[in-house]
Design a protein around this motif. Structure first.
Motif, PDB file in Angstrom:
ATOM      1  N   GLU A 117       1.094  -1.259   0.293  1.00  0.00           N
ATOM      2  CA  GLU A 117      -0.015   0.596  -0.245  1.00  0.00           C
ATOM      3  C   GLU A 117       0.577   1.802   0.076  1.00  0.00           C
ATOM      4  O   GLU A 117       0.531   2.189  -1.226  1.00  0.00           O
ATOM      5  N   ILE A 123      -0.408   0.243  -5.494  1.00  0.00           N
ATOM      6  CA  ILE A 123      -1.111   1.606  -6.570  1.00  0.00           C
ATOM      7  C   ILE A 123      -1.649   2.842  -6.211  1.00  0.00           C
ATOM      8  O   ILE A 123      -1.531   3.698  -7.394  1.00  0.00           O
ATOM      9  N   SER A 127       0.089   5.108  -9.554  1.00  0.00           N
ATOM     10  CA  SER A 127      -1.149   6.623 -10.208  1.00  0.00           C
ATOM     11  C   SER A 127      -1.073   7.531  -9.843  1.00  0.00           C
ATOM     12  O   SER A 127      -1.124   7.985 -11.138  1.00  0.00           O
ATOM     13  N   ASP A 169      -3.649  -8.711 -10.745  1.00  0.00           N
ATOM     14  CA  ASP A 169      -4.619  -8.042 -10.538  1.00  0.00           C
ATOM     15  C   ASP A 169      -3.960  -6.473  -9.829  1.00  0.00           C
ATOM     16  O   ASP A 169      -4.676  -5.244 -10.213  1.00  0.00           O
ATOM     17  N   ILE A 170      -2.990  -6.075  -9.394  1.00  0.00           N
ATOM     18  CA  ILE A 170      -2.425  -5.106  -8.902  1.00  0.00           C
ATOM     19  C   ILE A 170      -2.413  -3.599 -10.106  1.00  0.00           C
ATOM     20  O   ILE A 170      -2.769  -2.678 -10.077  1.00  0.00           O
ATOM     21  N   GLN A 172      -4.365  -3.981 -12.962  1.00  0.00           N
ATOM     22  CA  GLN A 172      -5.564  -3.245 -13.304  1.00  0.00           C
ATOM     23  C   GLN A 172      -5.878  -2.461 -12.304  1.00  0.00           C
ATOM     24  O   GLN A 172      -6.936  -1.139 -12.791  1.00  0.00           O
ATOM     25  N   LYS A 173      -5.396  -2.479 -10.987  1.00  0.00           N
ATOM     26  CA  LYS A 173      -6.025  -1.491 -10.772  1.00  0.00           C
ATOM     27  C   LYS A 173      -5.718  -0.062 -10.490  1.00  0.00           C
ATOM     28  O   LYS A 173      -6.349   0.870  -9.593  1.00  0.00           O
ATOM     29  N   THR A 174      -4.333  -0.166 -10.834  1.00  0.00           N
ATOM     30  CA  THR A 174      -3.446   0.466 -10.824  1.00  0.00           C
ATOM     31  C   THR A 174      -4.090   1.604 -11.739  1.00  0.00           C
ATOM     32  O   THR A 174      -4.223   2.767 -11.755  1.00  0.00           O
ATOM     33  N   ASP A 176      -7.276   1.542 -13.042  1.00  0.00           N
ATOM     34  CA  ASP A 176      -8.176   2.323 -12.843  1.00  0.00           C
ATOM     35  C   ASP A 176      -7.951   3.876 -11.642  1.00  0.00           C
ATOM     36  O   ASP A 176      -8.845   4.306 -12.002  1.00  0.00           O
ATOM     37  N   SER A 177      -7.200   2.992 -11.096  1.00  0.00           N
ATOM     38  CA  SER A 177      -6.950   4.467  -9.747  1.00  0.00           C
ATOM     39  C   SER A 177      -6.794   5.498 -10.582  1.00  0.00           C
ATOM     40  O   SER A 177      -6.658   6.459 -10.292  1.00  0.00           O
TER      41      SER A 177
END
Length: 196
Positions: A117, A123, A127, A169-170, A172-174, A176-177
């Motif tokens: 985190e 992420i 981002s 997955d990290i 895609q989350k990055t 998206d953020s």
């Protein structure tokens, strides 16, 4: 002693001190400089936007971000080289390469810290860097936000293709953020312009 004698002494003393003050005042008037004559307006040499008082010199931001990224990329490359140096097989995709990797506990701990985190490759920080770079490349122009969002997504698609499989997955989350932050930036600047 007469009253005139006392008055004469006081008057003489007053006259001599007044003359000394007058001489001092005259000398002070001669020593005045242009700065003492009034206020002179000198425009700022900063590259700032007068409406928002934010920096608009994005070239220095981009330069410092490139330096920071180069340093962290070298660190990541060293980590990957260490891991790949232990692998003797040839793989057709990056995804295949990383499926059966074994790493020592110190390397695993460092990697987990880096993508955690609060980690540099986590992420939020990643981002934030994507958004800062996109804002700098757009010159702070919110009308180019959609173009920058499209570029971020295109880069993600190219990374997925190079990986050869679905990215972790990290990733895609990055993305998206980053897209959410760019959208908020675009909308907040458009709202400010509408209010003015």
């Amino acid at each position: 002693m007469s009253v005139n004698g006392v008055t004469g002494v006081a008057a003489a003393t007053y006259a001599s001190s007044a003359t000394g003050t007058a001489k001092t005042a005259t000398a002070a008037e001669k020593n005045t400089t242009a700065a003492d004559t009034g206020v002179v307006y000198e425009p700022s040499t900063d590259a700032t936007d007068s409406k928002s008082n934010k920096m608009t010199d994005y070239s220095s931001i981009v330069s410092s971000m490139k330096q920071e990224l180069a340093s962290h990329n070298q660190q990541l490359q060293n980590l990957v080289n260490e891991l790949l140096g232990k692998q003797a097989k040839k793989y057709t995709t990056l995804a295949d390469l990383f499926k059966n990797i074994t790493a020592d506990p110190a390397t695993v701990a460092q990697a987990q810290k880096d993508i955690g985190e609060d980690g540099y490759w986590g992420i939020e920080q990643t981002s934030d860097r994507l958004v800062s770079m996109a804002q700098a490349l757009s010159g702070g122009d919110a009308t180019k936000a959609d173009e920058m969002i499209a570029a971020i997504k295109k880069g993600f698609d190219q990374a997925t293709e190079a990986w050869g499989d679905k990215l972790p997955d990290i990733c895609q989350k990055t993305i998206d953020s980053a897209v959410d932050k760019m959208t908020q930036w675009r909308d907040s600047l458009n709202t400010k312009e509408t209010a003015e």
